[in-house]
Scaffold this motif. Sequence first.
Motif, short mmCIF file in Angstrom:
data_model
loop_
_atom_site.label_atom_id
_atom_site.label_comp_id
_atom_site.label_asym_id
_atom_site.label_seq_id
_atom_site.Cartn_x
_atom_site.Cartn_y
_atom_site.Cartn_z
N ARG A 34 -9.74 -3.04 -3.97
CA ARG A 34 -9.05 -3.77 -5.04
C ARG A 34 -8.24 -4.90 -4.40
NH1 ARG A 34 -8.95 -1.34 -9.81
NH2 ARG A 34 -6.96 -2.25 -10.45
N TYR A 35 -8.20 -6.04 -5.09
CA TYR A 35 -7.46 -7.20 -4.60
C TYR A 35 -6.49 -7.65 -5.69
CZ TYR A 35 -6.39 -11.79 -2.69
OH TYR A 35 -5.74 -12.88 -2.20
N SER A 39 -10.35 -4.81 -9.41
CA SER A 39 -11.40 -4.11 -8.68
C SER A 39 -12.54 -5.09 -8.42
CB SER A 39 -11.90 -2.93 -9.51
OG SER A 39 -12.88 -2.22 -8.79
N ILE A 40 -12.60 -5.60 -7.16
CA ILE A 40 -13.62 -6.61 -6.84
C ILE A 40 -14.71 -6.04 -5.94
CG2 ILE A 40 -12.03 -8.53 -7.17
CD1 ILE A 40 -11.90 -8.82 -4.11
N GLY A 41 -14.49 -4.89 -5.34
CA GLY A 41 -15.48 -4.29 -4.45
C GLY A 41 -15.63 -5.08 -3.16
N PHE A 99 0.88 -22.98 6.02
CA PHE A 99 1.43 -22.09 5.01
C PHE A 99 1.34 -20.67 5.52
CE2 PHE A 99 -3.06 -22.61 4.13
CZ PHE A 99 -3.52 -21.36 3.80
N THR A 100 1.96 -19.76 4.78
CA THR A 100 1.95 -18.35 5.15
C THR A 100 1.46 -17.50 3.99
OG1 THR A 100 4.25 -18.09 4.52
CG2 THR A 100 3.81 -18.57 6.86
N GLU A 101 1.10 -16.28 4.34
CA GLU A 101 0.70 -15.27 3.36
C GLU A 101 1.41 -13.98 3.73
OE1 GLU A 101 -3.38 -13.11 1.73
OE2 GLU A 101 -3.43 -14.17 3.66
N ASN A 102 2.00 -13.34 2.74
CA ASN A 102 2.55 -12.00 2.91
C ASN A 102 1.58 -11.06 2.23
OD1 ASN A 102 5.03 -12.69 4.27
ND2 ASN A 102 5.60 -13.66 2.35
N VAL A 103 1.08 -10.09 2.97
CA VAL A 103 0.00 -9.25 2.44
C VAL A 103 0.25 -7.79 2.80
CG1 VAL A 103 -1.50 -9.73 4.43
CG2 VAL A 103 -2.52 -9.08 2.25
N PHE A 104 -0.07 -6.94 1.85
CA PHE A 104 0.07 -5.49 2.01
C PHE A 104 -1.29 -4.84 1.80
CE2 PHE A 104 4.03 -7.22 0.63
CZ PHE A 104 4.99 -6.55 1.35
N TYR A 105 -1.60 -3.88 2.63
CA TYR A 105 -2.88 -3.18 2.57
C TYR A 105 -2.63 -1.68 2.47
CZ TYR A 105 -4.36 -7.48 4.92
OH TYR A 105 -4.57 -8.79 5.27
N GLU A 106 -3.43 -1.01 1.65
CA GLU A 106 -3.45 0.44 1.64
C GLU A 106 -4.70 0.85 2.39
OE1 GLU A 106 -3.73 4.26 -1.38
OE2 GLU A 106 -4.10 2.24 -2.14
N VAL A 107 -4.53 1.62 3.46
CA VAL A 107 -5.64 2.06 4.28
C VAL A 107 -5.74 3.58 4.17
CG1 VAL A 107 -6.61 2.12 6.62
CG2 VAL A 107 -5.26 0.14 5.88
N ARG A 113 -8.34 0.03 1.13
CA ARG A 113 -8.65 0.37 -0.27
C ARG A 113 -8.05 -0.62 -1.25
NH1 ARG A 113 -12.73 3.53 0.88
NH2 ARG A 113 -12.15 5.34 2.08
N SER A 114 -6.86 -1.16 -0.91
CA SER A 114 -6.19 -2.11 -1.78
C SER A 114 -5.52 -3.19 -0.95
CB SER A 114 -5.11 -1.42 -2.62
OG SER A 114 -5.68 -0.47 -3.49
N VAL A 115 -5.51 -4.40 -1.51
CA VAL A 115 -4.87 -5.55 -0.87
C VAL A 115 -3.99 -6.23 -1.92
CG1 VAL A 115 -5.24 -7.75 0.32
CG2 VAL A 115 -6.91 -5.90 0.57
#
Length: 131
Positions: A34-35, A39-41, A99-107, A113-115
Motif C-alpha cells: 500500500r502507498y 492499495s497499489i500492489g 528537495f527531501t522526502e520523509n517516508v515511513f515503511y511497515e516491514v 507492506r505499507s509506505v
Amino acid sequence: MTADDLHDFYRAYIACLNRQDWPNLHRYVGEAVRYNGASIGRDGYRAMLIGDFEAIPDLAFNIELIVAEPPTVASRLAFDCTPVGTLFGLPVNGRRVRFTENVFYEVREGAIRSVWSVIDKAAVAAQIRDA
C-alpha cells in the motif's frame, strides 16, 4: 527483524532502487503493498518508480536519516536532481532542484507492506519561482 536488521534491509532496498534493479524489487516489496493508504500492489509500485526515473533521469535516493523500530522504518531522503519536464505538477523543465522526502515503511515477514510518503513540494516550488 531487529532494528539493525531493518537498517540493513532498508539500505539494501534503497540500493536496489538506485540501480533500478526492478527484477529484484520483490526481495523488498510485498505483493500487496500500500502507498499512502492506497492499495497499489507491487506492480503499481514498480510502475510508479519507473515513472519517477523516466521523469528524473539522474534520480538518486540519498539517505540522510534512518530510524528503525520494528516493524517500522522511518527515513529522510534527499534528492538533488534535474527533472526533464514537470515534477509534482510544477514546470521544472530541466532545472536542477533539491528537495527531501520523509517516508515511513511497515516491514513484515521480510517485505515492505505499507509506505507513507511526504515530499517537500514547497521546496521545489520555491526553487522554480526563484530561478
